[in-house]
Design a protein around this motif. Sequence first.
Motif, PDB file in Angstrom:
ATOM      1  N   LEU A 307       0.874  -1.167   0.000  1.00 26.52           N
ATOM      2  CA  LEU A 307       0.000   0.000   0.000  1.00 26.52           C
ATOM      3  C   LEU A 307       0.915   1.222   0.000  1.00 26.52           C
ATOM      4  O   LEU A 307       1.623   1.459   0.984  1.00 26.52           O
ATOM      5  CB  LEU A 307      -0.896  -0.015   1.241  1.00 26.52           C
ATOM      6  CG  LEU A 307      -2.140   0.883   1.225  1.00 26.52           C
ATOM      7  CD1 LEU A 307      -3.099   0.432   0.137  1.00 26.52           C
ATOM      8  CD2 LEU A 307      -2.828   0.854   2.579  1.00 26.52           C
ATOM      9  N   ALA A 308       0.935   1.966  -1.103  1.00 22.81           N
ATOM     10  CA  ALA A 308       1.865   3.085  -1.259  1.00 22.81           C
ATOM     11  C   ALA A 308       1.114   4.342  -1.662  1.00 22.81           C
ATOM     12  O   ALA A 308       0.143   4.288  -2.425  1.00 22.81           O
ATOM     13  CB  ALA A 308       2.937   2.760  -2.301  1.00 22.81           C
ATOM     14  N   VAL A 309       1.576   5.473  -1.128  1.00 21.95           N
ATOM     15  CA  VAL A 309       1.022   6.779  -1.484  1.00 21.95           C
ATOM     16  C   VAL A 309       2.183   7.744  -1.672  1.00 21.95           C
ATOM     17  O   VAL A 309       3.287   7.534  -1.159  1.00 21.95           O
ATOM     18  CB  VAL A 309       0.053   7.317  -0.409  1.00 21.95           C
ATOM     19  CG1 VAL A 309      -1.171   6.442  -0.292  1.00 21.95           C
ATOM     20  CG2 VAL A 309       0.753   7.448   0.938  1.00 21.95           C
ATOM     21  N   GLU A 310       1.913   8.814  -2.407  1.00 21.09           N
ATOM     22  CA  GLU A 310       2.886   9.872  -2.632  1.00 21.09           C
ATOM     23  C   GLU A 310       2.234  11.210  -2.335  1.00 21.09           C
ATOM     24  O   GLU A 310       1.008  11.336  -2.369  1.00 21.09           O
ATOM     25  CB  GLU A 310       3.397   9.839  -4.074  1.00 21.09           C
ATOM     26  CG  GLU A 310       4.175   8.588  -4.418  1.00 21.09           C
ATOM     27  CD  GLU A 310       4.592   8.551  -5.868  1.00 21.09           C
ATOM     28  OE1 GLU A 310       5.732   8.919  -6.171  1.00 21.09           O
ATOM     29  OE2 GLU A 310       3.746   8.160  -6.699  1.00 21.09           O
ATOM     30  N   SER A 311       3.056  12.208  -2.058  1.00 19.59           N
ATOM     31  CA  SER A 311       2.551  13.546  -1.785  1.00 19.59           C
ATOM     32  C   SER A 311       3.293  14.539  -2.657  1.00 19.59           C
ATOM     33  O   SER A 311       4.478  14.371  -2.951  1.00 19.59           O
ATOM     34  CB  SER A 311       2.708  13.907  -0.305  1.00 19.59           C
ATOM     35  OG  SER A 311       4.072  13.903   0.072  1.00 19.59           O
ATOM     36  N   SER A 312       2.580  15.594  -3.077  1.00 16.17           N
ATOM     37  CA  SER A 312       3.191  16.602  -3.934  1.00 16.17           C
ATOM     38  C   SER A 312       4.106  17.534  -3.165  1.00 16.17           C
ATOM     39  O   SER A 312       4.977  18.176  -3.746  1.00 16.17           O
ATOM     40  CB  SER A 312       2.098  17.413  -4.637  1.00 16.17           C
ATOM     41  OG  SER A 312       1.200  17.962  -3.691  1.00 16.17           O
ATOM     42  N   ALA A 331      -9.553   2.444  -2.824  1.00 12.42           N
ATOM     43  CA  ALA A 331      -9.509   2.447  -4.290  1.00 12.42           C
ATOM     44  C   ALA A 331      -8.922   1.170  -4.872  1.00 12.42           C
ATOM     45  O   ALA A 331      -8.895   1.008  -6.097  1.00 12.42           O
ATOM     46  CB  ALA A 331      -8.706   3.646  -4.786  1.00 12.42           C
ATOM     47  N   LEU A 332      -8.427   0.240  -4.032  1.00  9.65           N
ATOM     48  CA  LEU A 332      -7.807  -0.980  -4.540  1.00  9.65           C
ATOM     49  C   LEU A 332      -8.851  -1.864  -5.206  1.00  9.65           C
ATOM     50  O   LEU A 332      -9.933  -2.121  -4.646  1.00  9.65           O
ATOM     51  CB  LEU A 332      -7.126  -1.746  -3.408  1.00  9.65           C
ATOM     52  CG  LEU A 332      -5.874  -1.116  -2.794  1.00  9.65           C
ATOM     53  CD1 LEU A 332      -5.358  -1.991  -1.662  1.00  9.65           C
ATOM     54  CD2 LEU A 332      -4.780  -0.944  -3.843  1.00  9.65           C
ATOM     55  N   SER A 333      -8.517  -2.353  -6.395  1.00  9.65           N
ATOM     56  CA  SER A 333      -9.394  -3.312  -7.070  1.00  9.65           C
ATOM     57  C   SER A 333      -9.292  -4.695  -6.427  1.00  9.65           C
ATOM     58  O   SER A 333     -10.249  -5.471  -6.441  1.00  9.65           O
ATOM     59  CB  SER A 333      -9.031  -3.400  -8.555  1.00  9.65           C
ATOM     60  OG  SER A 333      -7.667  -3.771  -8.714  1.00  9.65           O
ATOM     61  N   SER A 380      -4.955  11.841  -6.216  1.00 17.58           N
ATOM     62  CA  SER A 380      -3.996  10.899  -6.785  1.00 17.58           C
ATOM     63  C   SER A 380      -4.061   9.557  -6.085  1.00 17.58           C
ATOM     64  O   SER A 380      -3.901   8.506  -6.712  1.00 17.58           O
ATOM     65  CB  SER A 380      -2.581  11.479  -6.699  1.00 17.58           C
ATOM     66  OG  SER A 380      -2.481  12.678  -7.435  1.00 17.58           O
ATOM     67  N   SER A 381      -4.302   9.571  -4.757  1.00 22.11           N
ATOM     68  CA  SER A 381      -4.415   8.313  -4.025  1.00 22.11           C
ATOM     69  C   SER A 381      -5.676   7.558  -4.421  1.00 22.11           C
ATOM     70  O   SER A 381      -5.688   6.332  -4.500  1.00 22.11           O
ATOM     71  CB  SER A 381      -4.412   8.586  -2.515  1.00 22.11           C
ATOM     72  OG  SER A 381      -3.213   9.199  -2.117  1.00 22.11           O
ATOM     73  N   ARG A 382      -6.755   8.300  -4.699  1.00 25.92           N
ATOM     74  CA  ARG A 382      -8.024   7.656  -5.018  1.00 25.92           C
ATOM     75  C   ARG A 382      -8.092   7.212  -6.470  1.00 25.92           C
ATOM     76  O   ARG A 382      -8.564   6.113  -6.785  1.00 25.92           O
ATOM     77  CB  ARG A 382      -9.174   8.608  -4.724  1.00 25.92           C
ATOM     78  CG  ARG A 382     -10.556   8.029  -4.987  1.00 25.92           C
ATOM     79  CD  ARG A 382     -11.636   9.033  -4.657  1.00 25.92           C
ATOM     80  NE  ARG A 382     -11.556   9.472  -3.269  1.00 25.92           N
ATOM     81  CZ  ARG A 382     -12.358  10.392  -2.736  1.00 25.92           C
ATOM     82  NH1 ARG A 382     -13.290  10.960  -3.483  1.00 25.92           N
ATOM     83  NH2 ARG A 382     -12.223  10.728  -1.463  1.00 25.92           N
TER      84      ARG A 382
END
Length: 524
Positions: A307-312, A331-333, A380-382
């Motif tokens: 589970l990974a996220v990024e920030s601007s 949002a994961l399929s 972006s995460s969603r």
Amino acid sequence: MPEPEAQRRYLALFFPFLPVDRRARQRSASGAPDRTDDAAPLVLVEKVRGAMRIAATCAEARAQGLVPGMMLADARAQIGHLDVEPHDPLADLKWLERLADHCDRFTPLVATDPPDMLVLDITGCTHLFGGEAALVAAAEDSLARFSDHVRSGCGDTPEAAQALARFAPGVTLARPEDGDVVLRRLPVAALRIEEETETALIRAGLKTIGDLAMRPSAPLAARFGEELVERLDRLLGSADSRIVPRRSPPALRFEMRFAEPIARTEAAMAALAELAGQAAEALDQRGMGGRHFAARFYRSDGRTFDLAVESSLPMRDPEGLMRLLHERLDALSDPIDPGFGFDMIRLIVPRIEPLTPAQLQLEGGAVSEEAFAALIDRLSSRLGRGAIRRFQPRDTHIPEQAALTLPAVDLPAPEPWQAPQPGEPPTRPIHLFDPPQPIEVIAEVPDGPPHRFRWKRQQHHVVRFEGPERIAAPWWKHAPGRSGLTRDYYRIEDARGRRFWIFRHGLYDSERPDPRWYVHGLFA
């Protein structure tokens, strides 16, 4: 004086029957019946130069003398009844990478050595498991669900660990001060050299590593090549040797292990929130913020979920981070399935940047830049990291190459776009055609401005124009003596008030006898 660097230790895990083990595990997972004890020996074959050859065998076939590289016809002549299936090296590579992900729970530095080996840098990790022997036992026990045949070896260099895993499994290499007797007893095949060189060494009476180590390196290099000496030095530790891990070591790493696996996703996310708090404290002490956060859930059956996220913008707010992780989770399929429970959760921060305290406005509240960045992060995460994009200017005079669209979370806040002078129209249109669309133009003189043009079966009478703006081709990208064509751009307005950006491609007579015209963009 600086403290001396700790002696590095490596663990090699060798899977001699990996293709067969993969096939058996995948058949079991799909519900297919397992092979019975009285089934025929299994061999996996592939076509080599028009002939079918054995690529991998099961343990029973190996015990009866079948080895990789043997012709299938010869194998059938030796053993009457064989179970033959096609070899799938790509599936084997993916299986090896899955094993590497599983071993990530022992050390973050894991390298694959296809087709059948992993190498782990366990320096500084053994105390977490009660010593090196306990770590090796834990690794072998956890890998038993993936393979019936796992051989291990520990050494001061990757090559030493690999050699011991292949030729002396289960034997731990002694420390340098205790000698390297075990290594010197290994055959020269432990150097993993070409078959011709190995045969030549054996014919010369050099059958073990110790036989080579007793000889001067110069005569060995002159007769058998410098590569042999280099491999020998790396094996014995005379030359520095390191692994290249599949993933770069993160800037920060936090993990939580559980005596009893947790079987609820909510409990796993609560544990991840604790790790997020630890990450925030560490980032605050460094005066840094994270741009990339990645969580990994280790299930008790060996499967992992990422589970990974990024920030601007750099961030270290644990609540904001957990909101992004929940957005990504929703949002994961393929949702995260705890199965029989997670026995370990890890949070890493691969990318960090300086982060200064936010300046508040006089009337209170954070600056709008941070609110806009938070919106980009949530979307972006969603929707996915590539769904929200931002223009990035480039240092080029070619109009269609002056800006790129890149994921917004990858870029810092953009610089303000250059606005035209008050009362002046913009020099560039809002929309560019890719590619530019051809038009038919009538001009008073061949190299003059357009008087009338036809585009999409419609006539446009020019009432106002501005130009030309001459843009030369990038001559440094063309072969000598063959530069590109020059463009003469005009901003024009037709009788109905519509404004276009058109250009003549090529200078009249000097570059082309009949330059062509194109419409490149539309103004608002």
